[in-house]
Motif scaffolding. Structure first.
Motif, PDB file in Angstrom:
ATOM      1  N   THR A   1       9.030   8.768   1.040  1.00 24.74           N
ATOM      2  CA  THR A   1       8.960   9.499   2.302  1.00 24.74           C
ATOM      3  C   THR A   1       9.091  10.991   1.999  1.00 24.74           C
ATOM      4  OG1 THR A   1      10.033   7.636   3.364  1.00 24.74           O
ATOM      5  CG2 THR A   1      10.033   9.711   4.588  1.00 24.74           C
ATOM      6  N   GLY A   2       8.194  11.784   2.544  1.00 24.96           N
ATOM      7  CA  GLY A   2       8.233  13.220   2.268  1.00 24.96           C
ATOM      8  C   GLY A   2       7.320  13.624   1.115  1.00 24.96           C
ATOM      9  N   ALA A   3       6.779  12.617   0.408  1.00 26.75           N
ATOM     10  CA  ALA A   3       5.828  12.928  -0.674  1.00 26.75           C
ATOM     11  C   ALA A   3       4.510  12.199  -0.348  1.00 26.75           C
ATOM     12  CB  ALA A   3       6.412  12.536  -2.018  1.00 26.75           C
ATOM     13  N   PHE A   4       4.247  11.052  -0.974  1.00 27.47           N
ATOM     14  CA  PHE A   4       2.984  10.334  -0.726  1.00 27.47           C
ATOM     15  C   PHE A   4       3.284   8.891  -0.319  1.00 27.47           C
ATOM     16  CE2 PHE A   4       2.167  13.867  -3.457  1.00 27.47           C
ATOM     17  CZ  PHE A   4       1.019  14.432  -2.906  1.00 27.47           C
ATOM     18  N   ASP A   5       2.503   8.374   0.636  1.00 27.71           N
ATOM     19  CA  ASP A   5       2.742   6.998   1.081  1.00 27.71           C
ATOM     20  C   ASP A   5       1.959   6.026   0.192  1.00 27.71           C
ATOM     21  OD1 ASP A   5       0.089   6.851   2.016  1.00 27.71           O
ATOM     22  OD2 ASP A   5       0.639   7.305   4.092  1.00 27.71           O
ATOM     23  N   ALA A   6       2.118   4.738   0.498  1.00 28.07           N
ATOM     24  CA  ALA A   6       1.530   3.719  -0.378  1.00 28.07           C
ATOM     25  C   ALA A   6       0.008   3.790  -0.396  1.00 28.07           C
ATOM     26  CB  ALA A   6       1.999   2.332   0.058  1.00 28.07           C
ATOM     27  N   ASP A   7      -0.619   4.065   0.765  1.00 25.13           N
ATOM     28  CA  ASP A   7      -2.088   4.138   0.790  1.00 25.13           C
ATOM     29  C   ASP A   7      -2.583   5.304  -0.056  1.00 25.13           C
ATOM     30  OD1 ASP A   7      -2.292   1.931   2.365  1.00 25.13           O
ATOM     31  OD2 ASP A   7      -2.458   3.064   4.259  1.00 25.13           O
ATOM     32  N   GLN A   8      -1.907   6.439   0.089  1.00 27.79           N
ATOM     33  CA  GLN A   8      -2.293   7.601  -0.720  1.00 27.79           C
ATOM     34  C   GLN A   8      -2.086   7.311  -2.205  1.00 27.79           C
ATOM     35  OE1 GLN A   8       0.374  10.286   1.356  1.00 27.79           O
ATOM     36  NE2 GLN A   8      -1.333  11.327   2.365  1.00 27.79           N
TER      37      GLN A   8
ATOM     38  N   PRO B   1       7.739   1.235  -0.272  1.00 27.50           N
ATOM     39  CA  PRO B   1       6.735   0.286  -0.754  1.00 27.50           C
ATOM     40  C   PRO B   1       6.322   0.482  -2.225  1.00 27.50           C
ATOM     41  CG  PRO B   1       5.674   2.078   0.427  1.00 27.50           C
ATOM     42  CD  PRO B   1       7.147   2.365   0.464  1.00 27.50           C
ATOM     43  N   GLY B   2       6.843   1.511  -2.879  1.00 28.23           N
ATOM     44  CA  GLY B   2       6.327   1.891  -4.193  1.00 28.23           C
ATOM     45  C   GLY B   2       6.499   0.830  -5.261  1.00 28.23           C
TER      46      GLY B   2
ATOM     47  N   THR C   1      -4.850   5.111  -3.519  1.00 28.73           N
ATOM     48  CA  THR C   1      -6.102   5.870  -3.683  1.00 28.73           C
ATOM     49  C   THR C   1      -6.050   6.731  -4.956  1.00 28.73           C
ATOM     50  OG1 THR C   1      -6.340   5.984  -1.293  1.00 28.73           O
ATOM     51  CG2 THR C   1      -7.553   7.631  -2.562  1.00 28.73           C
ATOM     52  N   ILE C   2      -4.940   7.386  -5.157  1.00 30.46           N
ATOM     53  CA  ILE C   2      -4.810   8.300  -6.307  1.00 30.46           C
ATOM     54  C   ILE C   2      -4.800   7.516  -7.622  1.00 30.46           C
ATOM     55  CG2 ILE C   2      -3.238   9.958  -7.402  1.00 30.46           C
ATOM     56  CD1 ILE C   2      -2.440  10.701  -4.381  1.00 30.46           C
ATOM     57  N   LEU C   3      -4.064   6.406  -7.653  1.00 29.01           N
ATOM     58  CA  LEU C   3      -4.027   5.607  -8.889  1.00 29.01           C
ATOM     59  C   LEU C   3      -5.400   5.009  -9.194  1.00 29.01           C
ATOM     60  CD1 LEU C   3      -0.567   3.799  -8.600  1.00 29.01           C
ATOM     61  CD2 LEU C   3      -1.139   5.828  -9.943  1.00 29.01           C
ATOM     62  N   ALA C   4      -6.126   4.613  -8.135  1.00 25.56           N
ATOM     63  CA  ALA C   4      -7.471   4.042  -8.355  1.00 25.56           C
ATOM     64  C   ALA C   4      -8.405   5.104  -8.931  1.00 25.56           C
ATOM     65  CB  ALA C   4      -8.022   3.487  -7.046  1.00 25.56           C
ATOM     66  N   ALA C   5      -8.299   6.326  -8.423  1.00 26.62           N
ATOM     67  CA  ALA C   5      -9.152   7.408  -8.947  1.00 26.62           C
ATOM     68  C   ALA C   5      -8.816   7.675 -10.414  1.00 26.62           C
ATOM     69  CB  ALA C   5      -8.952   8.670  -8.108  1.00 26.62           C
ATOM     70  N   GLY C   6      -7.535   7.633 -10.736  1.00 25.06           N
ATOM     71  CA  GLY C   6      -7.128   7.844 -12.137  1.00 25.06           C
ATOM     72  C   GLY C   6      -7.646   6.745 -13.034  1.00 25.06           C
ATOM     73  N   ARG C   7      -7.525   5.519 -12.553  1.00 23.49           N
ATOM     74  CA  ARG C   7      -7.994   4.394 -13.365  1.00 23.49           C
ATOM     75  C   ARG C   7      -9.493   4.509 -13.627  1.00 23.49           C
ATOM     76  NH1 ARG C   7      -6.610  -1.132 -10.946  1.00 23.49           N
ATOM     77  NH2 ARG C   7      -4.546  -0.294 -11.242  1.00 23.49           N
TER      78      ARG C   7
ATOM     79  N   TYR D   1      -5.368  17.450   0.544  1.00 28.56           N
ATOM     80  CA  TYR D   1      -4.733  17.587  -0.777  1.00 28.56           C
ATOM     81  C   TYR D   1      -5.000  16.345  -1.637  1.00 28.56           C
ATOM     82  CZ  TYR D   1      -1.658  18.558  -4.596  1.00 28.56           C
ATOM     83  OH  TYR D   1      -1.198  18.780  -5.864  1.00 28.56           O
ATOM     84  N   VAL D   2      -4.951  15.172  -1.018  1.00 34.06           N
ATOM     85  CA  VAL D   2      -5.259  13.951  -1.787  1.00 34.06           C
ATOM     86  C   VAL D   2      -6.700  14.018  -2.309  1.00 34.06           C
ATOM     87  CG1 VAL D   2      -5.533  11.434  -1.625  1.00 34.06           C
ATOM     88  CG2 VAL D   2      -3.528  12.538  -0.603  1.00 34.06           C
ATOM     89  N   ARG D   3      -7.609  14.558  -1.488  1.00 32.71           N
ATOM     90  CA  ARG D   3      -9.003  14.698  -1.956  1.00 32.71           C
ATOM     91  C   ARG D   3      -9.083  15.677  -3.129  1.00 32.71           C
ATOM     92  NH1 ARG D   3     -10.050  14.275   3.567  1.00 32.71           N
ATOM     93  NH2 ARG D   3     -10.182  16.535   3.845  1.00 32.71           N
TER      94      ARG D   3
END
Ligand code: NIG
Ligand code: FE
Length: 390
Positions: free
Chosen positions: A203-210, A236-237, A213-219, A178-180
């Protein structure tokens, strides 16, 4: 260009600390305002007011900058009132409820979703909101995220891609897949309709690594990042938001001392959403602790069908004052100027010469009444705005 002199303002909130009482609200009493070409041309006392083509007499009401609601999820369908009722009978809030709205949103037509957003932005406007940010996040397919954002864009420039809201049911066994999808085809379809990218880092949604990755792709495709973080528990958010230098991180309910220091050091704005704690019967974030540590605080509605189904910034102000340790002045600043800064829109959330003339008139002699008279519809007129209300 026709000019309008608005006078008889018992209290004018400029949010310019160089004006009036020199407080952060820059309060002027017995004030007047000149509007020309949709912008503020002059502010001062009624006795000093220049001549104008037209004059409007307010008879002792307060004028404030329109609210800048920097966090909402208005593109949705369906009703979760039964979930709210169950919560009030003792059931805990769970992010899993998001999937209920996802199913209803996928099943709705573009016309239904558009009408629904229109109704809610009109409702916001009646309560004094002149700028609203709207997120996607209840589609969670390429098609449904892209159309959610296209619909939101018809109402505001401040649109946020939240494909990373939760992992949808069909990807329950493949969250990395899904992250991909989010960072690949979904982002590609969403980007043209969005200014921001957001992740529910919990917790239950997306962790810090995910989230990273997602914010970097957006940037990489020109979107600016924001985060939902530390809402349901510590996590960790907030640290991630500060490390990445995000303009704002939203919720910030469960913070430890290093989180608070990081916010202060990074200058990342903490956007607090008291409608959530009200609607989930949870402990409120400690705004006082943040303000005392020098953190910039914004207030927003988080209007969504699950955790906070209010469109009312006056309610958020009243809750922030009563439950979160804010003064009425701090809460109003956070709901106007704070929201503008959280959207990196420096020209908004203030009434000073040159700024857009987005303002609300209160049927009250001072802005303190927003918290002093909770639940009372004090906004009697709204002028200007960054979004189209219909
Ligand atoms: O901001 N935190 C995640 N998303 C929403 C809740 C959405 C829902 O329950 O439908 C929020 O609170
Ligand atoms: Fe939210």
């Amino acid at each position: 260009m026709t000019s309008l002199l608005v006078r008889g303002i018992a209290e004018l909130v400029t949010n310019d600390p160089t004006l009036g009482d020199r407080s952060p609200l820059g309060l002027l009493t017995d004030a007047a305002l000149v509007v020309e070409g949709g912008r503020v041309a002059w502010v001062g006392t009624t006795t000093d007011a220049p001549a104008a083509d037209a004059v409007e007499e307010l008879g002792g009401r307060a004028v404030i900058p329109g609210f800048v609601d920097s966090h909402s999820h208005l593109v949705f369908a369906g009703d979760r009132s039964a979930e709210f009722a169950a919560r009030m009978a003792g059931t805990a809030y769970s992010a899993g409820g998001i999937r209920t709205t996802v199913a209803a949103t996928r099943a709705a037509s573009d016309e239904q979703l558009t009408a629904h957003v229109a109704k809610h932005v009109a409702e916001m406007r009646r309560q004094g909101t002149t700028t609203v940010e709207i997120k996607s996040g209840y589609g969670l397919t390429v098609r449904d995220e892209a159309r959610s954002l296209a619909i939101a864009r018809a109402f505001t420039e401040e649109t946020t891609f939240l494909g990373a809201h939760v992992v949808p049911e069909e990807y329950a066994d493949d969250p990395d897949g899904y992250v991909r999808l989010v960072t690949g085809p979904m982002l590609a379809a969403a980007a043209e309709h969005a200014r921001w990218i957001d992740v529910f880092c919990e917790t239950g949604a997306f962790d810090a690594d995910q989230a990273r990755t997602i914010l970097a792709a957006g940037r990489a495709v020109g979107l600016s990042g924001r985060l939902h973080a530390n809402q349901l528990g510590p996590g960790p958010g907030v640290q991630l938001a500060c490390e990445l230098g995000l303009v704002a991180v939203d919720h910030c309910t469960h913070l430890d001392d290093p989180d608070v220091s990081a916010l202060g050091d990074a200058g990342t704005i903490a956007t607090l959403l008291p409608g959530v704690e009200f609607s989930t019967r949870s402990p409120y974030p400690d705004a006082r602790r943040l303000l005392d540590a020098g953190v910039v605080v914004a207030l927003a509605s988080d209007c969504n069908p699950g955790s906070s189904y209010t469109s009312s910034m006056p309610l958020c102000i009243a809750l922030a004052v009563r439950e979160m340790g804010m003064t009425p002045a701090e809460a109003l600043w956070s709901a106007t100027r704070g929201g503008a800064l959280a959207l990196a829109r420096d020209e908004l959330g203030r009434l000073t010469p040159g700024s857009p003339a987005h303002y609300a008139v209160l049927d009250a002699p001072s802005s303190v009444h927003l918290a002093y008279r909770p639940g009372v519809p004090l906004v009697v007129d709204v002028r200007g705005g960054s979004y189209s209300p219909t």
